[in-house]
Design a protein around this motif. Structure first.
Motif, PDB file in Angstrom:
ATOM      1  N   THR A 142       0.809  -1.218   0.000  1.00 42.18           N
ATOM      2  CA  THR A 142       0.000   0.000   0.000  1.00 42.18           C
ATOM      3  C   THR A 142       0.842   1.267   0.000  1.00 42.18           C
ATOM      4  N   LEU A 143       1.995   1.263   0.662  1.00 46.94           N
ATOM      5  CA  LEU A 143       2.811   2.465   0.725  1.00 46.94           C
ATOM      6  C   LEU A 143       3.281   2.844  -0.672  1.00 46.94           C
ATOM      7  N   GLY A 144       2.951   4.037  -1.098  1.00 45.79           N
ATOM      8  CA  GLY A 144       3.321   4.514  -2.427  1.00 45.79           C
ATOM      9  C   GLY A 144       2.140   4.656  -3.359  1.00 45.79           C
ATOM     10  N   ARG A 145       0.949   4.384  -2.860  1.00 43.24           N
ATOM     11  CA  ARG A 145      -0.236   4.505  -3.719  1.00 43.24           C
ATOM     12  C   ARG A 145      -0.600   5.948  -4.019  1.00 43.24           C
ATOM     13  N   ASP A 146      -0.173   6.867  -3.175  1.00 38.63           N
ATOM     14  CA  ASP A 146      -0.509   8.283  -3.373  1.00 38.63           C
ATOM     15  C   ASP A 146       0.773   9.106  -3.283  1.00 38.63           C
ATOM     16  N   PRO A 147       0.701  10.395  -3.644  1.00 38.43           N
ATOM     17  CA  PRO A 147       1.916  11.215  -3.641  1.00 38.43           C
ATOM     18  C   PRO A 147       2.634  11.258  -2.290  1.00 38.43           C
ATOM     19  N   SER A 148       1.894  11.309  -1.194  1.00 42.51           N
ATOM     20  CA  SER A 148       2.571  11.361   0.110  1.00 42.51           C
ATOM     21  C   SER A 148       3.278  10.029   0.396  1.00 42.51           C
ATOM     22  N   GLY A 149       2.679   8.923  -0.022  1.00 39.07           N
ATOM     23  CA  GLY A 149       3.322   7.623   0.159  1.00 39.07           C
ATOM     24  C   GLY A 149       4.563   7.474  -0.689  1.00 39.07           C
ATOM     25  N   ARG A 150       4.517   7.994  -1.920  1.00 39.52           N
ATOM     26  CA  ARG A 150       5.701   7.937  -2.790  1.00 39.52           C
ATOM     27  C   ARG A 150       6.822   8.820  -2.232  1.00 39.52           C
ATOM     28  N   ALA A 151       6.446   9.966  -1.649  1.00 43.39           N
ATOM     29  CA  ALA A 151       7.447  10.832  -1.016  1.00 43.39           C
ATOM     30  C   ALA A 151       8.095  10.106   0.163  1.00 43.39           C
ATOM     31  N   LYS A 152       7.300   9.358   0.925  1.00 50.26           N
ATOM     32  CA  LYS A 152       7.854   8.614   2.061  1.00 50.26           C
ATOM     33  C   LYS A 152       8.828   7.535   1.582  1.00 50.26           C
ATOM     34  N   LEU A 153       8.480   6.840   0.489  1.00 52.47           N
ATOM     35  CA  LEU A 153       9.396   5.837  -0.065  1.00 52.47           C
ATOM     36  C   LEU A 153      10.734   6.470  -0.430  1.00 52.47           C
ATOM     37  N   LYS A 154      10.692   7.648  -1.025  1.00 53.59           N
ATOM     38  CA  LYS A 154      11.924   8.335  -1.410  1.00 53.59           C
ATOM     39  C   LYS A 154      12.734   8.729  -0.176  1.00 53.59           C
ATOM     40  N   LEU A 156      12.711   7.232   2.707  1.00 53.08           N
ATOM     41  CA  LEU A 156      13.258   6.007   3.286  1.00 53.08           C
ATOM     42  C   LEU A 156      14.492   5.514   2.527  1.00 53.08           C
ATOM     43  N   LEU A 157      14.447   5.597   1.187  1.00 57.15           N
ATOM     44  CA  LEU A 157      15.548   5.059   0.382  1.00 57.15           C
ATOM     45  C   LEU A 157      16.694   6.050   0.214  1.00 57.15           C
ATOM     46  N   TYR A 158      16.360   7.320  -0.065  1.00 57.80           N
ATOM     47  CA  TYR A 158      17.382   8.308  -0.402  1.00 57.80           C
ATOM     48  C   TYR A 158      17.709   9.280   0.719  1.00 57.80           C
ATOM     49  N   GLY A 159      16.822   9.358   1.718  1.00 57.83           N
ATOM     50  CA  GLY A 159      17.022  10.330   2.793  1.00 57.83           C
ATOM     51  C   GLY A 159      16.395  11.678   2.511  1.00 57.83           C
ATOM     52  N   VAL A 160      15.945  11.887   1.268  1.00 56.46           N
ATOM     53  CA  VAL A 160      15.287  13.142   0.867  1.00 56.46           C
ATOM     54  C   VAL A 160      14.168  12.817  -0.115  1.00 56.46           C
ATOM     55  N   GLU A 161      13.222  13.748  -0.245  1.00 58.99           N
ATOM     56  CA  GLU A 161      12.105  13.529  -1.174  1.00 58.99           C
ATOM     57  C   GLU A 161      12.473  13.794  -2.627  1.00 58.99           C
ATOM     58  N   HIS A 162      13.449  14.654  -2.857  1.00 55.42           N
ATOM     59  CA  HIS A 162      13.829  15.027  -4.222  1.00 55.42           C
ATOM     60  C   HIS A 162      15.331  14.814  -4.408  1.00 55.42           C
ATOM     61  N   PRO A 163      15.743  13.551  -4.527  1.00 54.75           N
ATOM     62  CA  PRO A 163      17.185  13.278  -4.645  1.00 54.75           C
ATOM     63  C   PRO A 163      17.718  13.655  -6.023  1.00 54.75           C
ATOM     64  N   ASP A 164      18.992  14.048  -6.043  1.00 49.43           N
ATOM     65  CA  ASP A 164      19.631  14.278  -7.338  1.00 49.43           C
ATOM     66  C   ASP A 164      20.115  12.931  -7.876  1.00 49.43           C
ATOM     67  N   ARG A 165      20.581  12.936  -9.093  1.00 44.22           N
ATOM     68  CA  ARG A 165      20.968  11.688  -9.754  1.00 44.22           C
ATOM     69  C   ARG A 165      22.085  10.948  -9.010  1.00 44.22           C
ATOM     70  N   ASP A 166      23.081  11.677  -8.526  1.00 42.37           N
ATOM     71  CA  ASP A 166      24.180  11.025  -7.813  1.00 42.37           C
ATOM     72  C   ASP A 166      23.685  10.345  -6.542  1.00 42.37           C
ATOM     73  N   THR A 167      22.788  10.999  -5.826  1.00 44.93           N
ATOM     74  CA  THR A 167      22.221  10.413  -4.606  1.00 44.93           C
ATOM     75  C   THR A 167      21.450   9.147  -4.947  1.00 44.93           C
ATOM     76  N   MET A 168      20.674   9.205  -6.038  1.00 47.50           N
ATOM     77  CA  MET A 168      19.896   8.040  -6.448  1.00 47.50           C
ATOM     78  C   MET A 168      20.813   6.875  -6.821  1.00 47.50           C
ATOM     79  N   ARG A 169      21.823   7.142  -7.606  1.00 49.73           N
ATOM     80  CA  ARG A 169      22.746   6.083  -8.028  1.00 49.73           C
ATOM     81  C   ARG A 169      23.474   5.475  -6.831  1.00 49.73           C
ATOM     82  N   SER A 170      23.947   6.323  -5.926  1.00 53.07           N
ATOM     83  CA  SER A 170      24.722   5.803  -4.794  1.00 53.07           C
ATOM     84  C   SER A 170      23.848   5.012  -3.828  1.00 53.07           C
ATOM     85  N   ALA A 171      22.545   5.268  -3.818  1.00 54.93           N
ATOM     86  CA  ALA A 171      21.635   4.510  -2.950  1.00 54.93           C
ATOM     87  C   ALA A 171      21.155   3.223  -3.620  1.00 54.93           C
ATOM     88  N   THR A 172      20.878   3.270  -4.918  1.00 51.77           N
ATOM     89  CA  THR A 172      20.214   2.143  -5.573  1.00 51.77           C
ATOM     90  C   THR A 172      21.166   1.070  -6.094  1.00 51.77           C
TER      91      THR A 172
END
Length: 199
Positions: A142-154, A156-172
């Motif tokens: 269920t987490l991620g079904r709406d914009p607030s849930g998708r922001a929470k996923l980000k 949790l994974l990246y530490g920020v809601e709007h990660p830059d490309r380097d942050t995304m690559r280094s996390a994923t």
């Protein structure tokens, strides 16, 4: 194996390239042509799918991978879906790609085309968080079904809601490179479906 990737961004392509490589035990090389649709681009994904399916044939590639997040679409894909199940992003993306056309064309001297479809529920971040060992306490579907849930996923994974490309690559990428595909398939039905296609 050389594939076209119809995905939302460069990070998604890199993660899916690694996932396919790990599952198949072979190097996956992306096509020189990049196919992208804007985030939230469900309509663009459906429009591009048949173009990319045919382009993989014309360029002599081994196939193509089409991936877009589920983002709360209902129903989520099930093995009980026969043909086109309206509202299921996986069924609709597969139908839009019209892969029956290029699959019927001659490929003298080349292996049969492979077309792969991935619709992470609810988002690719969900798969990666599960692989990292995150305990969703029953909310991973269920987490991620709406914009607030998708922001929470980000967050949790990246530490920020709007990660830059380097942050995304280094996390994923470290997660994708070390994840156990069978373990993730036990935790995520949408990943299990993807893994079944690969195998």
């Amino acid at each position: 194996m050389k594939l076209a990737f119809c995905v939302e961004d460069d990070t998604d392509e890199e993660v899916f390239r690694v996932l396919v490589s790990r599952a198949l035990g072979t190097e996956v090389v992306p096509s020189e042509t990049q196919y992208r649709f804007a985030r939230g681009g469900w309509a663009n994904a459906l429009r591009l799918a048949p173009i990319i399916a045919k382009d993989a044939y014309h360029k002599g590639l081994d196939g193509a991978l089409f991936a877009i997040d589920n983002d709360g679409a209902a129903p989520t894909h099930s093995v009980s879906h026969k043909g086109l199940n309206q509202g299921c992003r996986l069924c609709e993306l597969r139908a839009a790609a019209r892969i029956h056309e290029p699959l019927s064309w001659s490929r003298q001297g080349l292996p049969a085309l492979r077309y792969l479809f991935a619709v992470p529920v609810q988002a690719l971040e969900t798969w990666l968080l599960l692989a990292r060992g995150h305990d969703f306490k029953g909310e991973n579907e269920t987490l991620g079904r709406d914009p607030s849930g998708r922001a929470k996923l980000k967050r949790l994974l990246y530490g920020v809601e709007h990660p830059d490309r380097d942050t995304m690559r280094s996390a994923t990428l470290p997660i994708a490179e070390s994840l156990q595909v069978d373990a993730l398939a036990r935790l995520s039905p949408s990943f299990a479906d993807f893994l079944t296609q690969l195998r």
